[in-house]
Write a protein that holds these residues in place. Structure first.
Motif, PDB file in Angstrom:
ATOM      1  N   LEU A 293       0.675  -1.293  -0.224  1.00  0.00           N
ATOM      2  CA  LEU A 293       0.025  -0.080  -0.076  1.00  0.00           C
ATOM      3  C   LEU A 293       0.749   1.370   0.088  1.00  0.00           C
ATOM      4  O   LEU A 293       0.670   2.268  -0.758  1.00  0.00           O
ATOM      5  CB  LEU A 293      -0.944   0.050   1.246  1.00  0.00           C
ATOM      6  CG  LEU A 293      -2.112   1.089   1.213  1.00  0.00           C
ATOM      7  CD1 LEU A 293      -2.996   0.866   0.173  1.00  0.00           C
ATOM      8  CD2 LEU A 293      -2.765   0.867   2.624  1.00  0.00           C
ATOM      9  N   THR A 294       1.851   1.321   0.675  1.00  0.00           N
ATOM     10  CA  THR A 294       2.771   2.474   1.023  1.00  0.00           C
ATOM     11  C   THR A 294       3.737   2.775  -0.110  1.00  0.00           C
ATOM     12  O   THR A 294       4.683   3.632  -0.096  1.00  0.00           O
ATOM     13  CB  THR A 294       3.508   2.211   2.286  1.00  0.00           C
ATOM     14  OG1 THR A 294       4.200   1.367   2.412  1.00  0.00           O
ATOM     15  CG2 THR A 294       2.317   2.625   3.365  1.00  0.00           C
ATOM     16  N   ARG A 295       4.121   1.488  -0.641  1.00  0.00           N
ATOM     17  CA  ARG A 295       4.995   1.582  -1.740  1.00  0.00           C
ATOM     18  C   ARG A 295       4.562   1.605  -3.288  1.00  0.00           C
ATOM     19  O   ARG A 295       5.293   1.768  -4.261  1.00  0.00           O
ATOM     20  CB  ARG A 295       6.276   0.646  -1.853  1.00  0.00           C
ATOM     21  CG  ARG A 295       6.914   0.081  -0.199  1.00  0.00           C
ATOM     22  CD  ARG A 295       7.477   1.087   0.211  1.00  0.00           C
ATOM     23  NE  ARG A 295       7.981   1.072   1.656  1.00  0.00           N
ATOM     24  CZ  ARG A 295       9.186   0.558   1.915  1.00  0.00           C
ATOM     25  NH1 ARG A 295      10.179   0.650   0.853  1.00  0.00           N
ATOM     26  NH2 ARG A 295       9.523   0.330   3.089  1.00  0.00           N
ATOM     27  N   SER A 296       3.513   1.583  -3.458  1.00  0.00           N
ATOM     28  CA  SER A 296       2.630   1.270  -4.652  1.00  0.00           C
ATOM     29  C   SER A 296       2.394   2.776  -5.501  1.00  0.00           C
ATOM     30  O   SER A 296       2.300   2.704  -6.590  1.00  0.00           O
ATOM     31  CB  SER A 296       1.279   0.456  -4.757  1.00  0.00           C
ATOM     32  OG  SER A 296       0.511   1.032  -3.652  1.00  0.00           O
ATOM     33  N   GLY A 297       2.392   3.703  -4.415  1.00  0.00           N
ATOM     34  CA  GLY A 297       2.085   4.884  -5.273  1.00  0.00           C
ATOM     35  C   GLY A 297       0.334   5.115  -4.838  1.00  0.00           C
ATOM     36  O   GLY A 297       0.120   6.630  -5.493  1.00  0.00           O
ATOM     37  N   PHE A 298      -0.209   4.310  -4.535  1.00  0.00           N
ATOM     38  CA  PHE A 298      -1.694   4.599  -4.481  1.00  0.00           C
ATOM     39  C   PHE A 298      -2.156   5.254  -3.423  1.00  0.00           C
ATOM     40  O   PHE A 298      -3.218   6.266  -3.485  1.00  0.00           O
ATOM     41  CB  PHE A 298      -2.498   3.081  -4.197  1.00  0.00           C
ATOM     42  CG  PHE A 298      -2.438   2.428  -5.381  1.00  0.00           C
ATOM     43  CD1 PHE A 298      -3.309   2.612  -6.471  1.00  0.00           C
ATOM     44  CD2 PHE A 298      -1.774   1.132  -5.337  1.00  0.00           C
ATOM     45  CE1 PHE A 298      -3.269   2.108  -7.592  1.00  0.00           C
ATOM     46  CE2 PHE A 298      -2.148   0.372  -6.567  1.00  0.00           C
ATOM     47  CZ  PHE A 298      -2.668   0.735  -7.488  1.00  0.00           C
ATOM     48  N   PRO A 381      -7.610   5.029   0.746  1.00  0.00           N
ATOM     49  CA  PRO A 381      -7.018   5.720  -0.407  1.00  0.00           C
ATOM     50  C   PRO A 381      -6.563   4.615  -1.695  1.00  0.00           C
ATOM     51  O   PRO A 381      -6.871   5.113  -2.737  1.00  0.00           O
ATOM     52  CB  PRO A 381      -5.622   6.208  -0.039  1.00  0.00           C
ATOM     53  CG  PRO A 381      -5.861   6.461   1.740  1.00  0.00           C
ATOM     54  CD  PRO A 381      -6.839   5.129   1.949  1.00  0.00           C
ATOM     55  N   LEU A 382      -6.438   3.623  -1.423  1.00  0.00           N
ATOM     56  CA  LEU A 382      -6.415   2.598  -2.282  1.00  0.00           C
ATOM     57  C   LEU A 382      -7.745   2.240  -3.076  1.00  0.00           C
ATOM     58  O   LEU A 382      -7.827   2.293  -4.500  1.00  0.00           O
ATOM     59  CB  LEU A 382      -6.015   1.096  -1.943  1.00  0.00           C
ATOM     60  CG  LEU A 382      -5.855  -0.219  -2.681  1.00  0.00           C
ATOM     61  CD1 LEU A 382      -4.759   0.169  -4.036  1.00  0.00           C
ATOM     62  CD2 LEU A 382      -5.390  -1.228  -2.080  1.00  0.00           C
ATOM     63  N   VAL A 383      -8.703   2.023  -2.551  1.00  0.00           N
ATOM     64  CA  VAL A 383     -10.079   2.032  -3.169  1.00  0.00           C
ATOM     65  C   VAL A 383     -10.503   3.187  -3.880  1.00  0.00           C
ATOM     66  O   VAL A 383     -10.867   3.056  -5.156  1.00  0.00           O
ATOM     67  CB  VAL A 383     -11.207   1.726  -2.090  1.00  0.00           C
ATOM     68  CG1 VAL A 383     -12.419   1.629  -3.035  1.00  0.00           C
ATOM     69  CG2 VAL A 383     -10.825   0.427  -1.317  1.00  0.00           C
ATOM     70  N   GLN A 384     -10.170   4.301  -3.332  1.00  0.00           N
ATOM     71  CA  GLN A 384     -10.252   5.608  -4.310  1.00  0.00           C
ATOM     72  C   GLN A 384      -9.660   5.564  -5.582  1.00  0.00           C
ATOM     73  O   GLN A 384      -9.920   6.116  -6.479  1.00  0.00           O
ATOM     74  CB  GLN A 384     -10.150   6.690  -3.266  1.00  0.00           C
ATOM     75  CG  GLN A 384     -11.271   6.785  -2.258  1.00  0.00           C
ATOM     76  CD  GLN A 384     -10.764   7.892  -1.245  1.00  0.00           C
ATOM     77  OE1 GLN A 384     -10.009   8.270  -0.801  1.00  0.00           O
ATOM     78  NE2 GLN A 384     -11.990   8.575  -0.592  1.00  0.00           N
ATOM     79  N   SER A 385      -8.325   5.369  -5.328  1.00  0.00           N
ATOM     80  CA  SER A 385      -7.392   5.501  -6.578  1.00  0.00           C
ATOM     81  C   SER A 385      -8.028   4.361  -7.518  1.00  0.00           C
ATOM     82  O   SER A 385      -7.911   4.736  -8.693  1.00  0.00           O
ATOM     83  CB  SER A 385      -5.955   5.074  -6.015  1.00  0.00           C
ATOM     84  OG  SER A 385      -5.437   5.884  -5.275  1.00  0.00           O
ATOM     85  N   LEU A 386      -8.356   3.284  -7.143  1.00  0.00           N
ATOM     86  CA  LEU A 386      -8.934   2.132  -8.030  1.00  0.00           C
ATOM     87  C   LEU A 386     -10.036   2.660  -8.877  1.00  0.00           C
ATOM     88  O   LEU A 386     -10.245   2.407 -10.019  1.00  0.00           O
ATOM     89  CB  LEU A 386      -9.017   0.781  -7.325  1.00  0.00           C
ATOM     90  CG  LEU A 386      -7.731   0.170  -6.697  1.00  0.00           C
ATOM     91  CD1 LEU A 386      -8.075  -1.178  -6.163  1.00  0.00           C
ATOM     92  CD2 LEU A 386      -6.778  -0.250  -7.948  1.00  0.00           C
ATOM     93  N   MET A 387     -10.816   3.492  -8.182  1.00  0.00           N
ATOM     94  CA  MET A 387     -12.172   3.814  -8.703  1.00  0.00           C
ATOM     95  C   MET A 387     -11.913   5.325  -9.403  1.00  0.00           C
ATOM     96  O   MET A 387     -12.664   5.964  -9.647  1.00  0.00           O
ATOM     97  CB  MET A 387     -13.035   4.341  -7.484  1.00  0.00           C
ATOM     98  CG  MET A 387     -13.452   2.978  -6.793  1.00  0.00           C
ATOM     99  SD  MET A 387     -14.556   3.128  -5.601  1.00  0.00           S
ATOM    100  CE  MET A 387     -16.181   3.974  -6.248  1.00  0.00           C
ATOM    101  N   GLN A 388     -10.538   5.492  -9.680  1.00  0.00           N
ATOM    102  CA  GLN A 388     -10.076   6.800 -10.384  1.00  0.00           C
ATOM    103  C   GLN A 388     -10.474   8.247  -9.596  1.00  0.00           C
ATOM    104  O   GLN A 388     -10.883   9.134 -10.065  1.00  0.00           O
ATOM    105  CB  GLN A 388     -10.766   6.962 -11.620  1.00  0.00           C
ATOM    106  CG  GLN A 388     -10.635   5.532 -12.580  1.00  0.00           C
ATOM    107  CD  GLN A 388      -8.985   5.494 -12.811  1.00  0.00           C
ATOM    108  OE1 GLN A 388      -8.227   6.374 -13.378  1.00  0.00           O
ATOM    109  NE2 GLN A 388      -8.568   4.395 -12.453  1.00  0.00           N
ATOM    110  N   GLN A 389     -10.573   8.019  -8.277  1.00  0.00           N
ATOM    111  CA  GLN A 389     -10.855   9.044  -7.362  1.00  0.00           C
ATOM    112  C   GLN A 389      -9.611   9.775  -6.802  1.00  0.00           C
ATOM    113  O   GLN A 389      -8.524   8.919  -6.714  1.00  0.00           O
ATOM    114  CB  GLN A 389     -11.807   8.989  -6.333  1.00  0.00           C
ATOM    115  CG  GLN A 389     -13.371   8.513  -6.924  1.00  0.00           C
ATOM    116  CD  GLN A 389     -14.195   8.016  -5.852  1.00  0.00           C
ATOM    117  OE1 GLN A 389     -13.984   7.964  -4.587  1.00  0.00           O
ATOM    118  NE2 GLN A 389     -15.417   7.702  -6.363  1.00  0.00           N
ATOM    119  N   LYS A 390      -9.571  10.930  -6.226  1.00  0.00           N
ATOM    120  CA  LYS A 390      -8.584  11.256  -5.446  1.00  0.00           C
ATOM    121  C   LYS A 390      -8.451  10.706  -4.335  1.00  0.00           C
ATOM    122  O   LYS A 390      -9.442  10.724  -3.532  1.00  0.00           O
ATOM    123  CB  LYS A 390      -8.440  13.049  -5.422  1.00  0.00           C
ATOM    124  CG  LYS A 390      -7.283  13.768  -4.735  1.00  0.00           C
ATOM    125  CD  LYS A 390      -7.297  15.152  -4.805  1.00  0.00           C
ATOM    126  CE  LYS A 390      -5.935  15.693  -4.085  1.00  0.00           C
ATOM    127  NZ  LYS A 390      -6.234  17.193  -3.917  1.00  0.00           N
TER     128      LYS A 390
END
Length: 808
Positions: A293-298, A381-390
């Motif tokens: 989670l912390t290294r992926s950039g999400f 934050p990961l879920v939001q990133s995958l949903m193309q949200q900030k």
């Protein structure tokens, strides 16, 4: 020779050697796995140790490169500089992504090499699992290598340096400490996996127990060090914000705590064998997920800790490692569980009631619920990133609201469990033992109430006067419960939590004192409870009842805060010097002290000045005074610095205006030139009384062109200036502005009660954990632990069956 004068290419060979060490470590780990699979005695253990030794050699090589400022190495160039002190040069080795992966490999390898010697009967399986992890980390380090060279054309006369927020002594001790805990998680996972593979779910428990206690202590103190670092550096006045990276460490810790208590049940009741295998594996798996989670950039910029996005190949290896270990564990667990249940009849379960097994079970569910809540929150934050949200973090108040549900009963269980036995006891009989504890906890809260009341009446405690609830609105502060449906007053709520925590502290202190002579291991557990709950009490009290005053300090203007007068004395060096401090004098009734919060500027990525701050903390036994200054505005477009000032104030001739202790009397204006034409000049006459110093000044406005006006600032002394913002020709009214011409600093001052409990609590918690681990270590001649009967206690032994308590 001074290391900083060494030629840039003097240690190129060591950078190459570091890469070779990583390659050899990876090869040896792979060979260890192969020899374990083909069942070659002793070879898996030898190759695990060789792999670990090469990782250590690579890490030492990296440290030497940092000490000698070898900026031809890209990682050294990015995380060190010539002006860094020696301790920060060394800490640069783990301050970035590549170095932290290498540190993880080193700590994991060290513990695997040590623990494999203790894993008698499981060494082949243990080596196989551990070597898979070391091989994967070696693969990651092939792509995320700290030994890559800079390309040609890079100015390597100096490095970029560590981020300013890392230039703190905690960077030297916090990451190595917490990574020792992370490294130990690998061994615990390997032990659990090996136990499932060998289908011996009993022997490993004695082997792993002292190491699990060491792991709790290392992770716990590492977490707390991170909180201290935030408190002393980030300037927001707290220890814990539920940051995603903080949570990445917290979730494995609570899971590990649950495992330790599962061990006690298995030792005493011969139960939870399969459950304990899961509990031992979850901390490692949770940290693996958190690392992704912390290294992926999400996370984007949602965390002050998050690293840059990994090399894609390295990220795929990390995902493969986490996925393979999770899937492999599930598959092996299901097969072993099916076999175990067929080989062992259904275990009898103690009737739910007032007994240790029941309370341990409830406690573990509550601990795991804390982990699940936190894990879900840090995944948002990961879920939001995958949903193309900030990506956005879950806010602190929401975490606090939800976490309070499992927290309250968990603290109650920690208080009650030490007084229970492995057999049911009537509730009335158990509760009889809490008379003195209840009285002591009520008395404690009473003393706190008196302290708060006396503070409001200006009773002196230490060098300051406590003025609790002395700021407007403090007594009406509310805490949201049940997602806002049930707001409660903060002060009673914090006092209730303080009573509950003090009740738990006194309960464990009472029982620990009784057990100290007969069972020091359990007494160490009580000490751990006491330290943990004391630290939590300090967090609750200092955060819940903190007060904050905000204002401006300037050479012409003081600030009142908590009974103090705060005056600006100046700054120590230059604003581009990271050692620069703002000097503030706190005065009250002839007593004073000096606060020196830090402020300096560097050029940001866009070339604009970026301010960095760190707080000043003055601590007394009952409270902290926490001071933060904020940066002023630097406008690079016209090379000016804006220190702020008053809003425009419109006055008519004969009227007055006042700014702090400066009185302005406006007498009108005269015009030079023709009104309405360029070049016209409106010259005002203003009498100034600047704290007793009287003068007459003539600020003016001159029309230069379309939309262009000249508004010079007239110096009034004491770092103040006066200018005319605009003129109303019809009424001859003018708008006057007082401007700071010397630095004026926005200041936040916090009153933080009982923060000392956090510091003392962490120390006591760590001491208790290591005491418990020491007395539970494996001996050549095992001693029968007091209070840990292998079968349910008889009536004669029941009184001694209380030594294994709900230990954190």
């Amino acid at each position: 020779m001074n290391p900083n004068t060494l030629p840039v290419n003097s240690l190129n060979w060591l950078g190459t050697a570091g890469s070779i060490f990583v390659l050899l470590a990876t090869i040896f780990a792979l060979v260890s796995f192969v020899t374990a699979i083909v069942n070659r005695p002793k070879l898996p253990q030898i190759f695990v140790q060789l792999s670990s030794l090469n990782f250590v050699a690579a890490f030492l090589s990296l440290i030497v490169l940092f000490i000698n400022s070898q900026f031809q190495i890209k990682y050294v160039y990015k995380h060190s500089a010539l002006d860094h002190e020696l301790q920060y040069k060394i800490a640069g080795a783990w301050s970035g992504q590549e170095g932290s992966f290498l540190l993880w490999a080193v700590t994991s390898g060290i513990f695997l090499s040590v623990c494999i010697r203790a894993a008698k009967g499981y060494q082949r399986q243990f080596a196989a699992v551990g070597s898979v992890f070391l091989t994967a980390l070696g693969g990651i380090l092939m792509f995320e290598s700290p030994f890559f060279f800079n390309p040609n054309g890079v100015d390597m006369s100096n490095g970029l340096g560590m981020p300013p927020s890392l230039l703190n002594y905690w960077v030297v001790i916090h990451p190595p400490t917490i990574f020792l805990g992370f490294g130990l998680l690998t061994s615990l996972f390997a032990w659990a996996f090996a136990a499932l593979l060998s289908r011996d779910l009993e022997t490993w428990i004695d082997q792993v127990r002292p190491w699990s206690l060491v792991g709790i202590s290392l992770l716990g103190v590492g977490l707390c060090m991170g909180g201290f670092w935030a408190y002393e550096t980030l300037g927001w006045g707290g220890f814990w914000m539920w940051d995603p990276v903080e949570n990445t460490s917290f979730v494995p810790w609570v899971a590990l705590v649950a495992f330790v208590h599962g061990i006690f049940v298995q030792k005493a009741k011969k139960k939870w064998q399969l459950t304990n295998a899961i509990l031992a594996a979850v901390p490692f798996l949770a940290f693996g997920y958190g690392t992704f989670l912390t290294r992926s950039g999400f996370l984007g910029d949602t965390s002050v800790h998050s690293f840059a996005q990994m090399n894609r190949s390295a990220l795929y290896i990390l995902i493969g490692l986490v996925s393979a270990t999770l899937i492999g564990f599930i598959v092996v667990y299901r097969k072993t569980a099916k076999w175990y249940r067929s080989e062992n009849p259904e275990q009898t379960t103690e009737k739910a009631g007032w007994n240790k097994e029941t309370f341990y079970s409830y406690g573990n569910w509550l601990l795991l619920s804390l982990g699940v809540i936190t894990g879900f929150g840090m995944s948002v934050p990961l879920v939001q990133s995958l949903m193309q949200q900030k990506p956005k973090v879950v806010e602190e108040h929401l975490y606090n609201t939800i976490v309070s549900f499992p927290f309250l009963p968990l603290i109650f269980l920690i208080a009650i469990a030490p007084f229970l036995t492995w057999r049911n006891k009537p509730a009335v009989e158990v509760l009889k033992g809490f008379t003195n504890v209840l009285a002591a906890s009520i008395a404690t809260v009473g003393f706190i109430l008196l302290w708060l009341k006396w503070g409001g009446q200006s009773v002196q405690f230490g060098p300051a006067v406590l003025t609790f609830a002395g700021q407007a609105g403090d007594q009406t502060k509310q805490t949201s419960m049940l997602f806002g449906a049930f707001p409660v007053s903060t002060i009673p709520w914090v006092l209730f939590l303080t009573w509950l925590c003090s009740f738990t502290v006194f309960a464990n202190l009472w029982k620990g004192a009784q057990l100290f002579k007969s069972n020091k291991a359990s007494a160490g557990g009580m000490l751990t409870h006491i330290g943990t709950v004391l630290a939590v009490t300090g967090l609750i009290f200092s955060r819940g009842l903190e007060q904050k005053v905000e204002g401006i300090v300037h050479e012409s203007k003081s600030l009142e805060a908590f009974g103090y007068q705060v005056d600006l004395l100046g700054h120590t060096t230059d604003f581009v010097d990271r050692h620069n401090k703002i000097k503030l004098k706190y005065s009250k009734d002839g007593r004073s002290f000096e606060a020196t919060p830090g402020l300096y500027f560097i050029a940001g990525a866009d070339g604009e000045p970026q301010g960095f701050i760190w707080p000043d903390i003055h601590s007394w036994p009952l409270y902290d005074v926490y001071t933060v200054v904020q940066p002023f505005v630097i406008d690079t477009s016209n090379d000016t610095v804006e220190f702020g000032g008053s809003e425009p104030v419109q006055v008519l001739p004969g009227q007055s205006a006042q700014f702090y202790d400066v009185l302005l009397d406006y007498h009108g204006y005269e015009v030079e030139g023709t009104v309405g034409t360029f070049g016209a000049k409106f010259i005002t006459t203003v009498e100034v009384n600047n704290k007793g110093v009287k003068s007459t000044v003539h600020p003016y406005i001159k029309l230069l062109g379309p939309g262009e006006m000249e508004r010079p600032v007239v110096d009034l002394g004491r770092g103040l200036g006066l200018y005319v913002d605009k003129i109303d020709a019809a009424t001859k009214a003018v708008s006057l502005v007082i401007k700071y011409t010397t630095p004026a600093y926005p200041v936040q001052i916090f009153y933080k009660p009982l923060t000392i409990l956090v510091w003392w609590g962490v120390g006591i918690m760590t001491l208790g954990g290591f005491i418990s681990a020491f007395y539970r270590r494996n001996r050549k001649t095992p001693l029968a632990p007091v209070g840990e009967p292998e079968v349910p206690a008889t009536d004669q032994t029941e009184s001694n069956a209380t030594s294994d308590t709900f230990e954190v």
